[in-house]
Scaffold this motif. Structure first.
Motif, PDB file in Angstrom:
ATOM      1  N   PHE A  78       0.819  -1.209   0.000  1.00 22.25           N
ATOM      2  CA  PHE A  78       0.000   0.000   0.000  1.00 22.25           C
ATOM      3  C   PHE A  78       0.853   1.260   0.000  1.00 22.25           C
ATOM      4  O   PHE A  78       0.326   2.376  -0.050  1.00 22.25           O
ATOM      5  N   ASP A  79       2.184   1.126   0.050  1.00 19.49           N
ATOM      6  CA  ASP A  79       3.122   2.238  -0.080  1.00 19.49           C
ATOM      7  C   ASP A  79       2.680   3.444   0.776  1.00 19.49           C
ATOM      8  O   ASP A  79       2.602   3.337   1.982  1.00 19.49           O
ATOM      9  N   ASP A  80       2.343   4.564   0.112  1.00 21.01           N
ATOM     10  CA  ASP A  80       1.941   5.762   0.855  1.00 21.01           C
ATOM     11  C   ASP A  80       0.441   6.029   0.775  1.00 21.01           C
ATOM     12  O   ASP A  80      -0.029   7.125   1.109  1.00 21.01           O
ATOM     13  N   GLY A  81      -0.318   5.032   0.331  1.00 20.79           N
ATOM     14  CA  GLY A  81      -1.758   5.228   0.171  1.00 20.79           C
ATOM     15  C   GLY A  81      -2.472   5.547   1.470  1.00 20.79           C
ATOM     16  O   GLY A  81      -3.344   6.424   1.511  1.00 20.79           O
ATOM     17  N   LEU A  82      -2.103   4.861   2.551  1.00 23.05           N
ATOM     18  CA  LEU A  82      -2.815   5.060   3.811  1.00 23.05           C
ATOM     19  C   LEU A  82      -2.469   6.397   4.447  1.00 23.05           C
ATOM     20  O   LEU A  82      -3.359   7.121   4.912  1.00 23.05           O
ATOM     21  N   ILE A  83      -1.192   6.742   4.456  1.00 22.30           N
ATOM     22  CA  ILE A  83      -0.827   8.027   5.061  1.00 22.30           C
ATOM     23  C   ILE A  83      -1.363   9.186   4.222  1.00 22.30           C
ATOM     24  O   ILE A  83      -1.734  10.238   4.759  1.00 22.30           O
ATOM     25  N   GLU A  84      -1.450   8.989   2.902  1.00 27.87           N
ATOM     26  CA  GLU A  84      -2.034  10.034   2.056  1.00 27.87           C
ATOM     27  C   GLU A  84      -3.509  10.223   2.377  1.00 27.87           C
ATOM     28  O   GLU A  84      -3.986  11.364   2.518  1.00 27.87           O
ATOM     29  N   LEU A  85      -4.251   9.119   2.527  1.00 32.50           N
ATOM     30  CA  LEU A  85      -5.671   9.233   2.857  1.00 32.50           C
ATOM     31  C   LEU A  85      -5.841   9.857   4.239  1.00 32.50           C
ATOM     32  O   LEU A  85      -6.731  10.695   4.439  1.00 32.50           O
ATOM     33  N   ARG A  86      -5.002   9.451   5.177  1.00 33.77           N
ATOM     34  CA  ARG A  86      -5.078  10.059   6.514  1.00 33.77           C
ATOM     35  C   ARG A  86      -4.891  11.569   6.439  1.00 33.77           C
ATOM     36  O   ARG A  86      -5.647  12.339   7.035  1.00 33.77           O
ATOM     37  N   ASP A  87      -3.873  12.004   5.699  1.00 35.93           N
ATOM     38  CA  ASP A  87      -3.585  13.437   5.618  1.00 35.93           C
ATOM     39  C   ASP A  87      -4.701  14.198   4.907  1.00 35.93           C
ATOM     40  O   ASP A  87      -5.003  15.347   5.253  1.00 35.93           O
ATOM     41  N   ILE A  88      -5.310  13.577   3.894  1.00 35.34           N
ATOM     42  CA  ILE A  88      -6.441  14.205   3.204  1.00 35.34           C
ATOM     43  C   ILE A  88      -7.594  14.423   4.180  1.00 35.34           C
ATOM     44  O   ILE A  88      -8.200  15.501   4.232  1.00 35.34           O
ATOM     45  N   LEU A  89      -7.891  13.400   4.971  1.00 38.30           N
ATOM     46  CA  LEU A  89      -9.001  13.509   5.922  1.00 38.30           C
ATOM     47  C   LEU A  89      -8.706  14.542   7.000  1.00 38.30           C
ATOM     48  O   LEU A  89      -9.593  15.314   7.395  1.00 38.30           O
ATOM     49  N   GLU A  90      -7.476  14.568   7.473  1.00 42.35           N
ATOM     50  CA  GLU A  90      -7.106  15.584   8.467  1.00 42.35           C
ATOM     51  C   GLU A  90      -7.265  16.985   7.877  1.00 42.35           C
ATOM     52  O   GLU A  90      -7.779  17.898   8.535  1.00 42.35           O
ATOM     53  N   ALA A  91      -6.834  17.155   6.634  1.00 39.67           N
ATOM     54  CA  ALA A  91      -6.957  18.465   5.978  1.00 39.67           C
ATOM     55  C   ALA A  91      -8.417  18.846   5.762  1.00 39.67           C
ATOM     56  O   ALA A  91      -8.752  20.040   5.711  1.00 39.67           O
ATOM     57  N   ASP A  92      -9.278  17.828   5.649  1.00 42.06           N
ATOM     58  CA  ASP A  92     -10.708  18.080   5.459  1.00 42.06           C
ATOM     59  C   ASP A  92     -11.430  18.383   6.767  1.00 42.06           C
ATOM     60  O   ASP A  92     -12.650  18.610   6.767  1.00 42.06           O
ATOM     61  N   GLY A  93     -10.707  18.348   7.892  1.00 45.65           N
ATOM     62  CA  GLY A  93     -11.338  18.673   9.168  1.00 45.65           C
ATOM     63  C   GLY A  93     -11.754  17.478  10.001  1.00 45.65           C
ATOM     64  O   GLY A  93     -12.489  17.632  10.984  1.00 45.65           O
ATOM     65  N   PHE A  94     -11.293  16.286   9.637  1.00 42.39           N
ATOM     66  CA  PHE A  94     -11.548  15.091  10.441  1.00 42.39           C
ATOM     67  C   PHE A  94     -10.426  14.901  11.455  1.00 42.39           C
ATOM     68  O   PHE A  94      -9.305  15.390  11.272  1.00 42.39           O
ATOM     69  N   HIS A  95     -10.721  14.161  12.518  1.00 42.87           N
ATOM     70  CA  HIS A  95      -9.710  13.706  13.454  1.00 42.87           C
ATOM     71  C   HIS A  95      -9.561  12.201  13.264  1.00 42.87           C
ATOM     72  O   HIS A  95     -10.460  11.427  13.619  1.00 42.87           O
ATOM     73  N   THR A  96      -8.467  11.760  12.680  1.00 45.66           N
ATOM     74  CA  THR A  96      -8.266  10.330  12.427  1.00 45.66           C
ATOM     75  C   THR A  96      -7.757   9.661  13.698  1.00 45.66           C
ATOM     76  O   THR A  96      -6.822  10.151  14.339  1.00 45.66           O
ATOM     77  N   ILE A  97      -8.366   8.525  14.062  1.00 42.01           N
ATOM     78  CA  ILE A  97      -8.047   7.886  15.337  1.00 42.01           C
ATOM     79  C   ILE A  97      -7.456   6.491  15.180  1.00 42.01           C
ATOM     80  O   ILE A  97      -6.998   5.903  16.156  1.00 42.01           O
ATOM     81  N   ALA A  98      -7.452   5.946  13.992  1.00 46.31           N
ATOM     82  CA  ALA A  98      -6.875   4.629  13.706  1.00 46.31           C
ATOM     83  C   ALA A  98      -6.815   4.503  12.189  1.00 46.31           C
ATOM     84  O   ALA A  98      -7.369   5.333  11.460  1.00 46.31           O
TER      85      ALA A  98
END
Length: 265
Positions: free
Chosen positions: A92-112
């Motif tokens: 999955f290379d950088d797919g998960l950290i990219e999605l996490r960062d997108i969600l954080e930038a969108d105003g979400f708080h990622t918890i797992a």
């Protein structure tokens, strides 16, 4: 909290995992499926009382770039989120950290976060049938851990997941001499002797690129999700590009082992 399963899933693998996690958290979960073009015409707004299990597949080691514009229209406004990616047995290379960062930038708080394995879009043998029963069991266990974390309030954001910052380039397939193989413009072909014009390929194309009157014609871009090929009831869709077929074979030979999901709590 209101639990929502939100995902893009052309062949159903991401959907299966995201729904399993959401259902374990709350049997009355809501669904936002933004796979088809019509569902991406307007954004979504969440709030502090929401928990979103958010899933996309990994294409070339990253979140599919065709989704980035739409993902920017989603507003978290303090909602909690669990980013989930599905990869086709390679990495999955950088797919998960990219999605996490997108969600954080969108105003979400990622918890797992989690990266699960699904049958590769190009193949019927690479991670065939996955996510399977063992994967779904693990998804339920992961959801239970997320639920416990919510009960205890024992989390910090953003979720600590695997990947690199800055993000690495998209994975590039290469031949055995190291020469890049470019399949960006490759499109599926249609066996007109098998095709009966049922329109399934038109209905499942996440880019809306297949002509309804002439399903052998792909007017728009093809992202090689292979939904048309895998879901055609007559087996009329296929790829014959030499570079595509070479890359597919190399993946099947090089990544035949059983890759395992990775969970990040």
């Amino acid at each position: 909290m209101k639990v929502t399963a939100m995902y893009w899933s052309a062949t159903g693998t991401t959907e299966k995992i995201v729904r399993t996690i959401a259902q374990t958290l709350d049997p009355q979960y809501a669904v936002v499926d933004f796979t088809l073009p019509g569902a991406r015409k307007q954004g979504r707004i969440f709030g502090p009382d929401d928990l979103v299990v958010f899933g996309t597949p990994v294409y070339a080691g990253r979140v599919p770039n065709v989704l980035l514009k739409y993902l920017g229209t989603i507003e978290g406004k303090g909602a909690l989120a669990v980013p989930v990616v599905l990869f086709g047995n390679r990495n999955f290379d950088d797919g998960l950290i990219e999605l996490r960062d997108i969600l954080e930038a969108d105003g979400f708080h990622t918890i797992a976060g989690a990266a699960f394995v699904g049958e590769h879009a190009f193949s019927r043998t690479l991670a065939a049938g996955r996510p399977d029963a063992a994967d779904l069991q693990l998804a339920q266990e992961f959801a239970a851990q997320v639920g416990e974390k919510l009960t205890r309030g024992a989390y910090t954001t953003p979720a600590q997941v695997e990947g690199c910052t800055p993000l690495r380039p998209y994975y590039t397939p290469r031949d055995r001499k190291g020469t890049p193989i470019n399949i960006l413009k490759v499109k599926p072909k249609t066996d007109l002797e098998k095709c009966d014009g049922c329109g399934v390929c038109v209905d499942v194309c996440p880019m809306g690129s297949i002509d309804r009157e002439h399903p052998e014609t792909v007017n728009g871009i093809c992202i090689k999700c292979c939904a048309c090929e895998k879901k055609c009831p007559k087996g009329a869709k296929y790829f014959d590009d030499p570079g595509y077929l070479y890359h597919k074979e190399e993946l099947e030979l090089g990544y035949a082992r059983r890759a395992e999901p990775k969970l990040f709590m």
